[in-house]
Structures are given as C-alpha cells and as structure tokens.
Scaffold this active site. Structure first.
Site, short mmCIF file in Angstrom:
data_model
loop_
_atom_site.label_atom_id
_atom_site.label_comp_id
_atom_site.label_asym_id
_atom_site.label_seq_id
_atom_site.Cartn_x
_atom_site.Cartn_y
_atom_site.Cartn_z
N GLY A 256 55.26 38.18 -53.21
CA GLY A 256 55.33 37.02 -54.09
C GLY A 256 56.32 37.17 -55.22
O GLY A 256 56.92 38.23 -55.44
N HIS A 257 56.45 36.09 -56.00
CA HIS A 257 57.44 36.08 -57.08
C HIS A 257 57.09 37.08 -58.17
O HIS A 257 55.94 37.35 -58.47
CB HIS A 257 57.61 34.67 -57.65
CG HIS A 257 56.36 34.05 -58.18
ND1 HIS A 257 56.27 32.72 -58.49
CD2 HIS A 257 55.13 34.56 -58.47
CE1 HIS A 257 55.08 32.43 -58.95
NE2 HIS A 257 54.37 33.54 -58.95
N ASN A 258 58.13 37.66 -58.75
CA ASN A 258 58.05 38.61 -59.88
C ASN A 258 57.45 39.96 -59.52
O ASN A 258 57.22 40.78 -60.41
CB ASN A 258 57.24 38.02 -61.05
CG ASN A 258 57.74 36.68 -61.50
OD1 ASN A 258 58.92 36.38 -61.42
ND2 ASN A 258 56.83 35.83 -61.97
#
Length: 354
Positions: A256-258
């Site tokens: 996922g993001h980050n």
C-alpha cells in the site's frame, strides 16, 4: 527431466574452474578436469550435473547419486561416497545458487519475448524520452514523455513506462509490466504484469459517500530489488513508498501507499501490507501474511505464513498467528487448541462421538 528447450545446458566448465568461481575447495584434485554443465537436485543428478546437500538426511540419496560434483560443508563431507567429487563451501546453498546462475545466466532475468537487440519498430517512445546506449525496447512497449532509461536495461513487450519515470542501468522490465510515478535504481528486475506506481487506496468518508484523497507521492525502488509477477505497489499519498536495496518480493504481493520496506527483505506470495507500515532491514515474511497499516516491524523479524500482524514487532523476533505473537506462544496456543478439540470429540470411555 527431459531436455529443457527453454534453458539449454552450458557448454561446460572444468570442476577446478567452477570451484575457483565459487570460492569452494575441490577436495580431490584428480577430478579437476571433470566437465560439468548443469545443476540438478540430488534425487536426479547425473553425469555433468552439480548438486548440493545441507543435512545428513541426504545420506540415502547420496548412495545412488550419479552427479559429477556434490557441494557441501566440511561437516557433511563424510557422507559423500568416494566415487563422487566433493566441493567444500561454508555456504553450500549460496554456492549452488551461484553455480546455477553461471550455467544459466538467461534464467536470472525475465524471459525475453523477442530477439530485438535495439528498439523494436513497433515500440512507442516519446521524442523527449532519454535512452542511454544499449537499451533494448521490445515490440509494442510504450515509453512516456521525459522518461529516462539507463544503459543495458531491457524494456519488455507491451510494457508501459510512464512520463518522467526514471529507470537505472542493467534493469529488466518484463513483458506487460507498467511503471508510473516511480524512480528505479540499478539492477532492478520487474516481472510480468507487475503494477508499480498506481493510485494508493485513500478515501475520506463524507455525507455523500467516499471522497477520494489525492495520491501525489512516488514509488522509490532502490538497487537490485526484484519484484514478482502481478505484484502491485501503490505510490505514496503525500510521502513516498520505498522498497529498500536488495529486497526480493514474490508474485501477487500488494504493498500500500507510503509503505517503507528496508534492505534485503524477503516477502513471499500473497502478502498484503497496508499503508504507512514500516518494515526494517532483513525481514522475512511468509506467504499470505496480512500487515496492518502504520505498524513498525523491526530489523531481522521473521513472520510465519498466514499471520495477521496488528501491532508493532520488536527486532529479531519470530512471530506467527492472528493476532501476531511470539512464534513459540503461537505454536503452544495451536497445540492446546488441537488438544481440546480432540478431547471434545470423545465420549466417556474413549468412544468417538458421531
């Protein structure tokens, strides 16, 4: 196994040459000129093959083995029958892997879908893109505006390299992969169908439903990372998603993001890592593990397959189960549960319930 038409055997090396390449010791110099061409498991190794052993459980298979060499460490050398040449290595598994790469260098990279040595006529390359010398672009690949591709990199058929993407030198981007909003280092391998840099999954609940949160970060992939087929890595929301140097990611993993992943990690298939999780260096994650967003996993952690990680994990530990806990605790819990289940299934006197 019958002759493999996909990966042809090596033309041959002398055992002395192979031992030198591996940094191994050929125990009996009488075998120095024996020719080897391939690697094989001990169960079916034949003349010309190299195999390896890691434990004394291989004793019976060695008795009938016909390999031209066995790689092992010094503690296991006494298991090998006298008719088999022995190469001693402090790390037989790694030595065997190096031998495989020497015999089959093409198998270290995704399979090429064409014999192109330069740029296929059907490739679509924006005039502003910059390709260093030796870049190979296979048929129907697309390279966007201002993208930069380093020397010796191969871009596979039907792959998409988005605008402003930067890919380092000696990378392999397999057929059907897509890379957008990303910066890749040198020696990166991206397998077929991987998706790098698409939107992260971010929404804010509102009175009329879910409101999309812009995802304006990047994906940073450091040197010598390998990413498996159909794996997806989302770009960051406001920060970057980072995959550390030397990390190896299997097929069908979702990141996922980050998310921040450290150096030299190993992540097995079907793992899901939620946004903003932080994973240290040298972490090993088994198949089908789920990791909650925003947790921190320390350096050197090992996580058993199908675990659910919901809290931070201290460095150096082994963990398993859902919720994730120290592995010994998890195994004890499983044993107790199985014991209780067996007891509930019995009637007084030892008869089984219907």
């Amino acid at each position: 196994m019958e002759q493999n038409v996909f990966f042809l055997p090596h033309e041959g090396l002398k055992l002395a040459e192979l031992a030198e390449f591996l940094g191994a010791e050929l125990v009996n110099s009488d075998y120095a000129d024996v020719i080897v061409r391939s690697v094989a498991p001990i169960s079916r190794a034949r003349a010309g093959d190299v195999c390896y052993i890691l434990s004394r459980r291989s004793r019976d298979e060695l008795a009938t083995c016909e390999a031209s060499a066995v790689i092992c460490d010094k503690a296991l050398a006494d298991l090998v029958p006298q008719h088999l040449p022995v190469m001693l290595s402090s790390n037989p598994h790694a030595a065997f892997a190096m031998a495989g790469g020497l015999f089959y260098p093409a198998a270290l990279r995704p399979v090429a879908f064409s014999g192109e040595s330069e740029i296929a006529p059907s490739a679509v390359i924006d005039p502003s893109a910059r390709l260093e010398k030796g870049v190979i672009v296979e048929p129907m690949a697309v390279i966007g505006a201002h993208a930069e591709i380093g020397e010796g990199t191969r871009i596979g058929a039907h792959s998409i390299i988005g605008p402003n993407v930067k890919i380092g030198r000696d990378c392999s981007i397999a057929a059907g992969a897509s890379i957008i909003c990303a910066l890749l280092g040198n020696g990166v391998i991206i397998h077929n169908g991987a998706r790098i840099g698409q939107d992260g999954f971010g929404y804010a609940p509102g009175p009329r439903g879910m409101i999309k949160i812009v995802q304006i970060g990047r994906v940073i992939i450091q040197d010598n990372v390998e990413i498996g087929a159909n794996t997806t890595i989302d770009r960051g929301a406001m920060d970057d998603t980072v995959i550390g140097e030397g990390t190896k990611i299997d097929n069908q993993v979702q990141i996922g993001h980050n998310v921040q992943i450290g150096r030299h990690c190993a992540i097995v298939a079907l793992v899901g890592i939620a946004g903003s999780a932080k994973i240290g260096n040298g972490v090993q994650i088994g198949g089908q593990v789920g990791i909650k967003g925003h947790v921190t996993i320390g350096d050197g952690v090992q996580i058993a397959a199908q675990s659910g990680i919901m809290t931070d994990l201290a460095a150096g530990g082994q963990y398993g189960g859902t919720p994730g806990r120290p592995l010994n605790d998890y195994l004890r819990d499983v044993a107790q549960q199985m014991s209780k289940t067996k007891l509930r299934g019995k009637k007084p006197g030892g008869e089984q319930n219907d």
